[in-house]
Design a protein around this motif. Structure first.
Motif, PDB file in Angstrom:
ATOM      1  N   SER A 289      -0.436   5.465   5.477  1.00  0.00           N
ATOM      2  CA  SER A 289       0.107   5.751   4.397  1.00  0.00           C
ATOM      3  C   SER A 289      -0.363   5.223   3.101  1.00  0.00           C
ATOM      4  CB  SER A 289       1.580   5.730   4.059  1.00  0.00           C
ATOM      5  OG  SER A 289       2.257   4.629   4.363  1.00  0.00           O
ATOM      6  N   HIS A 290      -0.470   3.668   3.483  1.00  0.00           N
ATOM      7  CA  HIS A 290      -0.925   2.904   2.402  1.00  0.00           C
ATOM      8  C   HIS A 290      -1.097   1.448   2.576  1.00  0.00           C
ATOM      9  CE1 HIS A 290       3.496   1.798   2.162  1.00  0.00           C
ATOM     10  NE2 HIS A 290       3.322   0.984   1.239  1.00  0.00           N
ATOM     11  N   ALA A 291      -1.859   0.351   1.956  1.00  0.00           N
ATOM     12  CA  ALA A 291      -2.226  -0.863   2.505  1.00  0.00           C
ATOM     13  C   ALA A 291      -1.262  -1.750   2.566  1.00  0.00           C
ATOM     14  CB  ALA A 291      -3.377  -1.316   1.502  1.00  0.00           C
ATOM     15  N   HIS A 292       0.062  -1.812   2.255  1.00  0.00           N
ATOM     16  CA  HIS A 292       0.866  -2.914   2.442  1.00  0.00           C
ATOM     17  C   HIS A 292       0.969  -3.299   3.828  1.00  0.00           C
ATOM     18  CE1 HIS A 292       3.373  -2.310  -1.478  1.00  0.00           C
ATOM     19  NE2 HIS A 292       2.674  -3.474  -1.723  1.00  0.00           N
ATOM     20  N   ILE A 293       0.990  -4.392   4.012  1.00  0.00           N
ATOM     21  CA  ILE A 293       0.899  -5.255   5.590  1.00  0.00           C
ATOM     22  C   ILE A 293       1.947  -4.600   6.121  1.00  0.00           C
ATOM     23  CG2 ILE A 293       1.017  -7.484   6.631  1.00  0.00           C
ATOM     24  CD1 ILE A 293      -1.787  -6.828   5.637  1.00  0.00           C
ATOM     25  N   ASP A 294       3.149  -4.641   5.871  1.00  0.00           N
ATOM     26  CA  ASP A 294       4.262  -3.756   6.928  1.00  0.00           C
ATOM     27  C   ASP A 294       3.864  -2.396   7.064  1.00  0.00           C
ATOM     28  OD1 ASP A 294       4.727  -3.338   4.083  1.00  0.00           O
ATOM     29  OD2 ASP A 294       6.679  -2.646   4.243  1.00  0.00           O
ATOM     30  N   HIS A 295       2.954  -1.906   6.744  1.00  0.00           N
ATOM     31  CA  HIS A 295       2.601  -0.535   7.021  1.00  0.00           C
ATOM     32  C   HIS A 295       1.142  -0.669   7.514  1.00  0.00           C
ATOM     33  CE1 HIS A 295       5.565   1.645   5.058  1.00  0.00           C
ATOM     34  NE2 HIS A 295       5.741   0.660   4.589  1.00  0.00           N
ATOM     35  N   SER A 296       0.229  -1.534   7.592  1.00  0.00           N
ATOM     36  CA  SER A 296      -1.103  -1.434   7.921  1.00  0.00           C
ATOM     37  C   SER A 296      -1.433  -2.731   8.724  1.00  0.00           C
ATOM     38  CB  SER A 296      -2.181  -1.630   6.906  1.00  0.00           C
ATOM     39  OG  SER A 296      -2.232  -2.791   6.227  1.00  0.00           O
TER      40      SER A 296
ATOM     41  N   GLY B 195       2.780   7.376  -5.559  1.00  0.00           N
ATOM     42  CA  GLY B 195       3.239   6.653  -6.834  1.00  0.00           C
ATOM     43  C   GLY B 195       3.677   5.255  -6.424  1.00  0.00           C
ATOM     44  N   HIS B 196       3.338   4.851  -5.412  1.00  0.00           N
ATOM     45  CA  HIS B 196       3.912   3.434  -4.915  1.00  0.00           C
ATOM     46  C   HIS B 196       2.917   2.288  -5.245  1.00  0.00           C
ATOM     47  CE1 HIS B 196       5.880   0.569  -2.318  1.00  0.00           C
ATOM     48  NE2 HIS B 196       4.802   0.682  -1.542  1.00  0.00           N
ATOM     49  N   ILE B 197       1.746   2.455  -4.478  1.00  0.00           N
ATOM     50  CA  ILE B 197       0.618   1.197  -5.141  1.00  0.00           C
ATOM     51  C   ILE B 197      -0.546   2.259  -4.804  1.00  0.00           C
ATOM     52  CG2 ILE B 197       1.805  -0.531  -3.957  1.00  0.00           C
ATOM     53  CD1 ILE B 197      -0.446  -0.652  -1.758  1.00  0.00           C
TER      54      ILE B 197
ATOM     55  N   GLY C 196       5.869   7.712   3.788  1.00  0.00           N
ATOM     56  CA  GLY C 196       5.464   6.648   3.534  1.00  0.00           C
ATOM     57  C   GLY C 196       6.189   5.868   2.627  1.00  0.00           C
ATOM     58  N   ASP C 197       6.082   5.019   1.492  1.00  0.00           N
ATOM     59  CA  ASP C 197       6.855   4.211   0.736  1.00  0.00           C
ATOM     60  C   ASP C 197       6.888   5.224  -0.338  1.00  0.00           C
ATOM     61  OD1 ASP C 197       7.555   2.488   2.585  1.00  0.00           O
ATOM     62  OD2 ASP C 197       6.621   0.904   1.495  1.00  0.00           O
ATOM     63  N   VAL C 198       8.107   5.741  -1.009  1.00  0.00           N
ATOM     64  CA  VAL C 198       8.254   6.680  -2.064  1.00  0.00           C
ATOM     65  C   VAL C 198       8.450   5.941  -3.489  1.00  0.00           C
ATOM     66  CG1 VAL C 198       9.686   8.535  -3.195  1.00  0.00           C
ATOM     67  CG2 VAL C 198       9.680   8.189  -0.876  1.00  0.00           C
TER      68      VAL C 198
HETATM   69 ZN   LIG Z   1       4.812  -0.335   0.339  1.00  0.00          ZN
END
Ligand SMILES: [Zn+2]
Length: 463
Positions: A60-67, A161-163, A186-188
């Motif tokens: 969903s996105h690059a934030h470390i808690d997701h990737s 619309g998150h990062i 993902g993160d909204v």
């Molecule tokens: Zn995030």
């Protein structure tokens, strides 16, 4: 169709949800568990996901808690495809090696202790090289352009619309009118944030997996960030003080720079230099510059006028470490934006160590500070804190601006899903502390939404 929750279940980190359908398996995100060091390390290392039989990761996105646990997945034999937007691919190519570097540093410190005790050294969760080994598995996808992960499964990425590069992911199984639709939020993000387009409004679906970080909370009132920021800037100029702002490198730093840019353009920025001092922030900002396809109309209009949303005359990006240290000896006023965002490492520590003992200075907190971090101790106004193992009396003012959140709050989550209300199948609430998820479950139940579940880690659902 089966769904298994491997992380971010009744907590906010370690996002990883496995969807098995038609003999194929895809994983939504593969994030790092964060929290108490030893416990997090064990959970990240003991990855339960069947890596070698997994066909794809939908990131969903690059934030470390997701990737951040993708390198472990590859170490465990994953050989499929990692789908992500082009901006997410670029961000991951700098953030994952940076994360590898932190893991190497982490064990270096512990291993020194272990060596003294005659114990065998720990291996890092993954190294910089192991993080880089993930990059070839990435396949970039575009927003709103459906693609197939197998003959019967189509996927579309929507704006979150998150990062930068963040997406909500819609999976359509068996195409056509009878398709079953699964949506992973993902993160909204939030509407009307600078730089990025607004989140895609949720459409009806059969299975929804959604985040609930602020499922039970409303963000600070409509007070504009600028209204809180300006008096802090003016005070620093009057007192010739420094403002040290610990900031996450990706997203938060660019958001802040954008606001300072606007103040400067309007002639409101008090006369003081602004430094962005963090190699990761500098690199991330370059990625932001390379991806105008993610920008909203306002930011595109800036570009059309040849203005730089991430720069202005009074702002300098600092890459060199000597230049960074030289800021210590330079008199205020000045603004120093540096990482890490929770003061757990990085250059912000030496700026804090130099600035914290002087009452003319301000430490400005603009992000969430987890328990047990130095940032949290500052927010709690402890009279004394430890930096690099040394005690420092806190004489600088500590200010907080909470309005920067990149996550929708309770009302914004409800607004996001308003168009699909009444046409939802199963709803799984993830990525929230238990109290937040429960509060949101109550809100949904009150609106007549049935089949709302807060899964436990490791639970599988047959759908
Ligand atoms: Zn995030």
């Amino acid at each position: 169709m089966k769904l298994t929750f491997y992380g971010a279940a009744r907590t906010v980190t370690g996002s990883a949800h496995l969807l098995e359908v038609n003999g194929h398996s895809v994983l939504f995100d593969c994030g790092l568990h964060q929290g108490k060091r030893k416990e997090a390390f064990e959970r990240n290392r003991n990855l339960q996901i069947p890596a070698d039989t997994l066909d794809a990761v939908l990131l969903s996105h690059a934030h470390i808690d997701h990737s951040g646990n993708l390198p472990t997945l590859v170490k465990r034999g994953f050989r499929g495809t990692i789908y992500a937007t082009s901006a997410t691919c670029d961000l991951c190519s700098i953030m994952l090696p940076d994360s590898g570097h932190l893991h190497e540093q982490d064990v270096e410190f512990v291993n020194k202790k272990r060596a003294r005790l005659g114990k065998t050294p720990f291996e890092p969760l993954y190294t910089v090289d192991e993080a880089k080994a993930v990059i070839p598995y990435f396949q970039d996808v575009s927003y709103e352009e459906p693609f197939k992960v197998d003959e019967r499964t189509e996927v579309v990425y929507h704006d979150a619309g998150h990062i930068l590069g963040a997406a909500m992911i819609e999976v359509r199984v068996d195409g056509g009118a009878g398709a079953r639709r699964i949506v992973y939020s993902g993160d909204v993000g939030r509407a009307a944030q600078p730089i990025l387009r607004d989140p895609w409004p949720l459409s009806p679906n059969d299975v929804l997996i959604m985040e609930t970080t602020y499922g039970g909370r409303r963000h600070e009132g409509a007070q504009r960030i600028e209204e809180k920021l300006l008096p802090i800037l003016r005070k620093a100029v009057a007192q010739r003080g420094k403002i040290v702002i610990p900031s996450f490198s990706v997203g938060r730093t660019q958001h802040l720079v954008y606001i300072l840019h606007t103040l400067w353009k309007n002639g409101e920025l008090p006369p003081m230099p602004v430094y962005v001092d963090s190699p990761l922030s500098v690199n991330a900002t370059e990625v932001f510059r390379r991806h105008p396809e993610c920008y909203d109309e306002e930011t595109l209009a800036l570009l059309a006028r040849r203005e730089d949303p991430f720069g202005f005359a009074r702002l300098a990006y600092v890459r060199d470490i000597q230049e960074s240290k030289a800021l210590n000896d330079r008199p205020g006023p000045m603004v120093i934006i540096s990482a890490s965002g929770m003061c757990e490492g990085g250059r912000v520590l030496h700026h804090l160590a130099h600035a914290i003992g002087d009452a003319r200075n301000t430490i400005l907190i603009i992000g969430f500070q987890a328990e047990h971090t130095l940032g949290r101790q500052l927010v709690e106004k402890r009279p004394e804190v430890k930096i690099y193992g040394e005690r420092h009396t806190v004489r600088a003012a500590v200010e907080t601006i909470n309005a920067f959140s990149a996550h929708a709050d309770q009302q914004e989550l409800l607004d996001w899903m308003a168009g699909a209300m009444g046409r939802l199948g199963m709803v799984f609430l993830v990525h929230g502390e238990e109290t937040q998820s429960v509060a949101f479950l109550n809100e949904l139940t009150a609106r007549g939404v049935k089949n709302v579940i807060i899964p436990h880690e490791g639970q599988t659902w047959d759908l």
